[in-house]
Design a protein around this motif. Structure first.
Motif, PDB file in Angstrom:
ATOM      1  N   ARG A 246       6.924   2.473  46.231  1.00 12.69           N
ATOM      2  CA  ARG A 246       7.980   2.068  43.880  1.00 12.69           C
ATOM      3  C   ARG A 246       8.147   4.124  44.372  1.00 12.69           C
ATOM      4  O   ARG A 246       8.782   4.507  43.678  1.00 12.69           O
ATOM      5  CB  ARG A 246       7.223   1.446  42.975  1.00 12.69           C
ATOM      6  N   ASN A 247       7.482   4.727  45.192  1.00 15.50           N
ATOM      7  CA  ASN A 247       7.349   6.135  44.999  1.00 15.50           C
ATOM      8  C   ASN A 247       8.064   7.084  46.098  1.00 15.50           C
ATOM      9  O   ASN A 247       8.369   7.716  46.128  1.00 15.50           O
ATOM     10  CB  ASN A 247       6.461   6.697  45.126  1.00 15.50           C
ATOM     11  N   VAL A 248       8.549   6.309  47.204  1.00 20.76           N
ATOM     12  CA  VAL A 248       9.779   6.492  47.868  1.00 20.76           C
ATOM     13  C   VAL A 248      10.865   5.507  47.632  1.00 20.76           C
ATOM     14  O   VAL A 248      10.930   4.724  47.328  1.00 20.76           O
ATOM     15  CB  VAL A 248       9.220   6.258  49.312  1.00 20.76           C
TER      16      VAL A 248
ATOM     17  N   GLN B 184       9.282  10.658  53.130  1.00 17.24           N
ATOM     18  CA  GLN B 184      10.789   9.853  51.842  1.00 17.24           C
ATOM     19  C   GLN B 184      11.140   9.546  52.067  1.00 17.24           C
ATOM     20  O   GLN B 184      11.493   8.933  50.638  1.00 17.24           O
ATOM     21  CB  GLN B 184      11.719  11.377  51.969  1.00 17.24           C
TER      22      GLN B 184
ATOM     23  N   GLU C 115       2.388   7.965  51.533  1.00 19.37           N
ATOM     24  CA  GLU C 115       3.221   9.175  50.325  1.00 19.37           C
ATOM     25  C   GLU C 115       2.123  10.752  50.893  1.00 19.37           C
ATOM     26  O   GLU C 115       2.328  11.899  50.362  1.00 19.37           O
ATOM     27  CB  GLU C 115       2.267   8.347  49.136  1.00 19.37           C
TER      28      GLU C 115
END
Length: 830
Positions: A416-418, A399, A394
């Motif tokens: 979970r954020n990519v 990405q 991150e």
């Protein structure tokens, strides 16, 4: 656990301000390499060229709150920071990590020598990873900065440390010894690397031996005479130390009696069997390598395994499966307009951080993807490990991640954020591989050896011509630093990336230069600058040959044109006025005797009037070209040019009433005419490892290697001709190798018919016949063992491009810039 308060006590520093006591896990020395702000301690180092205290504000804004400084900052600007004041930040770094090392009572292997340090370290990791939880130097981190960063990785779960140490001048190893404090020492060999920093080879050996002042055992080869003599003297010296255990020497030799006496080395096509006597017992190992360097490195590892008491059958089995060590990160063209960074031989947090830094430098694509295997033997729980990995991704703006392995798959919620997808095995990923899923992105392939990620790399890489140009990005960085070391404090550096960076590439080179803090870039034409802007290059870019048809693009992409005549100034003035811009940055070219482009002395009055008119322009720099700065015979002319430039440029600056960057020195002038460095210098061919002036080449490293392969071998009788026109005739029965390169690739036709030569199996082979468009022939009659598929070096480390240029009766610039775009470029970082 370390906090600002505890570190202040360790360093005996002054805690200027304490606003909290967060746990500190990471040492940060480079603001560009920030991963976890909350747990990082920034230690700004100070050198002649750079003072890292200037990055404190930037890092504070990014969330870093712990600093060790030698220059007190204004505390009111950092209300939430913990700030420790010390006398010298480099010494503080060494003191902190030396203290950290003292907290561990585990075996630590220290490795030094001229060559082979990294290979021995990585092979020992391969050989011992089943027996120990190992912490080791990432890549070749062996310097005054690299060693502390390596040793700081030591954690309570580690059972063995392996660290390498390198020095370039006297007095450095005493610092590294305190930090590594090895219990086991390996001295690989003695060579010519870094000799320039020492009086002689014995001084270099004695300095390196300081690493083993407190070691229990030292492993080395007796066959290096200077090394053996110095070790024996060193052993007599440290034998007097007031400790219970003496320094034990564990020797090996292929020539004389030793603890491990090598009695036979038998090479076959792909393997080498090494027979030896150890404690009068015959032993042997087999390694999957046949080169002498690998044989020597393997024997060092063998001696270490015997010292540790590993069973011989275990040693034999593991040695037989030693793998290649990726000494570099490679950047290659990939499928569907993508770029591939191949690092498919190991996977740990340290090397992942290095690979992510390299990935972050690449701005040519909007999207970045990481293909990552399980990280083995981290010593952390999977949940903690992959949360940290996710944070690293991150932080670096990744990405998409593709995880391969059961462990990373179980922790998919950490990512979970990519965008993410997971596969249990490499085979599963390969079965489901869809090339259309990879488009216009930079892809890092990063996996532990057992996952065989090289198979993934082959799928992603663009299939291309077997002729390739390898560009060593680490060598470019080294060469930049070599020239910077010659600059006066405060002198800026403009890097010339025109003509596809002298054939080396565009955004790949510019990304590296931007990462290393170059002040300016210069291109020949506006379209080159536009390409760099599209690839994410934000440095100021000077366009040396602006054309009226490109003025709109220059404004759109914030490029800075060189203005060299009243005509071009008036044309650009019209476009700037129409765009309703003011103070647009421009560069003024003066003609001081080269008579190519530039304003002359009689133009200056009118030039000043036009530049001051309407406030359309702001002159960023004024410069001129030296015609023959590399030639001692032309030094009088160079001085005349410099005097004229000084008068004209000072007058321009005085008339305009504000500071202007003045520059006239090119690569040769940087070291031949240091008085001409002024406010900025322009570094061109020297950055690529070519010293066209002489006297500086020993400070530079080779950057480019052009290589191809043998397509076919033919045996022809005496009297037969070769090539178009039959202009080369065999004087005896001959062996002719057809190789995959021609004038369409940039190899000059004038090098045909024995004028040019190439390296085949380390021997020179002359060009037979004329150079064709796509192929040429070499006479390899006198080179034994040549086979189809063999590598052929066109130019590189052992056949300098300067020599090829001399054969072609030209200059290295032409050879390098002439390499065709169809030749595949492979970029690598060591």
């Amino acid at each position: 656990m370390y906090t600002a308060e505890s570190i202040s006590k360790i360093l005996k520093g002054e805690l200027l301000q304490q606003t909290g006591n967060p746990e500190i896990e990471h040492i940060l020395l480079d603001s560009r390499k920030l991963l976890t702000a909350e747990t990082s301690l920034f230690i700004p180092l100070v050198s002649e060229r750079r003072n890292a205290h200037q990055y404190i504000a930037e890092l504070y804004q990014k969330g870093v709150s712990n600093f060790v400084v030698s220059e007190p900052p204004p505390l009111h600007e950092y209300p939430n920071a913990n700030i420790i004041l010390v006398k010298n930040t480099m010494q503080a770094l060494h003191t902190l990590v030396a203290y950290h090392r003292q907290q561990f009572n585990i075996p630590v292997i220290g490795i030094t020598g001229s060559n082979g340090k990294t290979i021995v370290k990585e092979w020992l990791h391969q050989l011992l990873e089943k027996d120990y939880n190992i912490v080791r130097s990432p890549k070749s981190y062996n310097s005054q900065i690299g060693v502390p960063l390596s040793v700081w990785q030591m954690k309570p779960e580690n059972q063995l440390g392996i660290f390498e140490a390198g020095i370039s001048q006297p007095g450095e190893m005493v610092n590294l010894e305190k930090i590594i404090r090895p219990t086991i020492g390996i001295f690989t060999n003695v060579g010519e690397a870094h000799n320039e920093g020492f009086l002689n080879i014995r001084q270099k050996v004695n300095e390196k031996l300081i690493l083993f002042m407190k070691s229990d055992v030292l492993i080395y080869c007796k066959d290096y005479l200077a090394l053996n003599e110095c070790v024996n003297s060193f052993h007599n010296l440290v034998g007097k130390r007031e400790i219970d255990n003496d320094l034990q020497l564990l020797t090996w030799s292929r020539k004389t009696d030793a603890d491990l006496r090598i009695i036979g080395v038998d090479k076959n096509e792909n393997h080498t069997r090494i027979d030896a006597l150890y404690k009068q017992e015959p032993l042997f190992i087999r390694i999957p390598f046949v080169d002498e360097g690998s044989i020597e490195n393997a024997i060092h590892c063998w001696a270490l395994m015997l010292y540790l008491g590993k069973p011989q059958d275990v040693i034999q089995e593991r040695m037989d499966h030693l793998g290649n060590i990726a000494m570099r990160l490679e950047l290659k063209q990939g499928i569907n307009n993508s770029s591939i960074i191949n690092d498919s031989y190991n996977s740990d947090l340290g090397s992942l951080a290095i690979a992510l830094e390299f990935l972050q430098q690449q701005r040519q694509h909007p999207s970045r993807t990481v293909i990552l295997s399980d990280i083995l033997q981290s010593g952390k729980s999977d949940a903690t490990l992959y949360e940290e990995v996710a944070g690293m991704l991150e932080q670096k703006g990744i990405q998409k991640i593709i995880g391969i392995g059961k462990n990373i798959g179980r922790e998919k919620q950490s990512f979970r954020n990519v965008k993410s997808s997971f596969y249990a095995t490499t085979e599963e990923f390969l079965q489901q591989f869809n090339p259309d899923e990879f488009q216009n992105e930079t892809i890092l392939v990063k996996g532990a050896r057992v996952f065989q990620f090289e198979r993934i790399g082959k799928l992603l890489e663009q299939k291309a011509h077997q002729t390739i140009l390898e560009i060593n990005l680490s060598a470019i960085a080294h060469n930049i630093k070599a020239y910077q070391a010659r600059l006066k404090p405060g002198t800026k550096l403009m890097a010339m990336v025109k003509a596809f960076s002298y054939g080396s590439g565009s955004y790949e080179i510019a990304s590296l230069l931007q990462f290393h803090g170059v002040d300016y870039l210069a291109v020949a034409y506006a379209d080159e600058g536009v390409e760099l802007r599209r690839a994410g290059i934000t440095l100021p870019i000077m366009v040396m040959n602006p054309e009226p048809t490109t003025f709109d693009a220059i404004l759109q992409w914030n490029l800075e044109p060189e203005l060299y005549s009243m005509h071009i100034l008036e044309q650009f003035e019209e476009v700037v006025r129409y765009a309703n811009k003011t103070d647009y940055p421009v560069h003024i070219k003066l003609d001081t005797g080269m008579h190519r482009l530039g304003f002359e002395a009689q133009d200056m009055e009118l030039l000043v009037q036009r530049l001051k008119m309407d406030g359309l322009f702001r002159v960023q720099s004024v410069f001129s070209h030296l015609a023959a700065s590399e030639d001692p015979a032309s030094d009088d002319f160079t001085r005349k040019q410099a005097q004229l430039f000084n008068r004209m440029s000072v007058n321009l600056q005085t008339q305009l009433g504000y500071a202007i960057i003045r520059h006239i020195a090119n690569s040769a002038a940087i070291h031949r005419h240091p008085d001409l460095q002024l406010d900025m210098v322009r570094l061109g061919i020297g950055m690529y490892g070519v010293d066209n002036a002489g006297g500086f080449s020993e400070n530079l490293r080779n950057v480019s290697t052009l290589k191809t392969t043998v397509a076919q071998l033919k045996c022809i009788p005496a009297g037969d001709t070769v090539g178009y026109g039959g202009k080369w005739t065999a004087k005896e029965p001959s062996v002719i190798a057809t190789v995959r390169i021609g004038y369409a690739d940039g190899y000059p036709r004038r090098l045909g018919n024995n004028n040019g030569k190439m390296l085949v199996r380390h021997k020179l082979a002359p060009v037979a016949g004329v150079v064709a468009m796509d192929m040429l022939m070499l006479d390899v009659t006198k080179i034994p063992g040549v086979e189809e598929g063999d590598e052929v070096i066109v130019f590189g480390e052992d056949l300098p491009v300067q020599q090829v240029a001399e054969w072609a009766d030209t200059i290295p610039y032409e050879i390098l810039a002439g390499i065709s775009q169809r030749v595949k470029r492979v970029y690598f970082q060591e």
